[in-house]
Scaffold this active site. Sequence first.
Site, short mmCIF file in Angstrom:
data_model
loop_
_atom_site.label_atom_id
_atom_site.label_comp_id
_atom_site.label_asym_id
_atom_site.label_seq_id
_atom_site.Cartn_x
_atom_site.Cartn_y
_atom_site.Cartn_z
N TYR A 19 0.83 -1.21 0.00
CA TYR A 19 0.00 0.00 0.00
C TYR A 19 0.87 1.26 0.00
CZ TYR A 19 -3.79 -3.22 1.35
OH TYR A 19 -4.70 -4.25 1.40
N HIS A 44 0.26 -11.88 1.46
CA HIS A 44 -0.50 -11.21 0.40
C HIS A 44 -0.42 -12.09 -0.84
CE1 HIS A 44 -1.50 -6.64 -0.10
NE2 HIS A 44 -2.49 -7.40 -0.49
#
Length: 263
Positions: A65, A130
């Site tokens: 992010y 992830h």
Amino acid sequence: MSFMRPLGNTGLTVSALGLGTVKIGRDKGVKYPSSFTIPEDKAVVELIARARDLGINLIDTAPAYGHSESRLGQLLTQRQDWIIVTKVGEEFDNDSGESHFDFSPEHVRNSVERSLKRLNTDYLDCVLIHSDGNDMAIIEQGTLDALNELKKAGLIRATGMSTKTVEGGITTLQHSDIAMVTYNLQHHEEIPVIEHAAAHHKGILIKKAFASGHLAGDVADPVQESLNQILGTPGVGSIIAGTINPGHLQENVDKARIACGEQ
């Protein structure tokens, strides 16, 4: 089901809605229906304070992010009030706007140590892999084992994976504490993972509950319908919803509380 709920058998209690922080860290390579500007520090501080006032205690970030982790490390006061979820495996280049993946155990250790520094904390509540979609291949190369070793060392309180397949989700729950799965009005394929979690007291976090802002259809209030469905499903701990709009946040929490039978 109340708004505050246990996250499986992790010992963590989480709000039914968690704050996702993609938009405070990156604005390239993201799939939202409308464009946005990364907010200034003051706006992020106000958003976090508003979330806390509304009863949210879960905040979700990731190295992928962009600057999200570093900003939270500077702007998140009262660390003890928050359950912080971050991730390993996906790396994002702010200059090129491209992602790449590294699931090696060595990278897991380096990534967790970097997240601890960036987030300005000496422990991480939850660290999830992830996934790039190859859930089983990732598990087979020892990535979850590496996370579990860091948990034994006291750096992480709960481990798991943000998965993309049913087999991967269930296998993740057999080897760790939490799976993060996609579930919304149009996507029911991963319900077997949630059912497995409910049966075995494991944790479930939900991503894309509002289909990244693309929920539509013939329902009068798709957000309320989605929250009712998801938060009424046994085994669900929390929905991660990314927003930088305090009005949206308030509305989502109000609707989540209705879904939990609190209003």
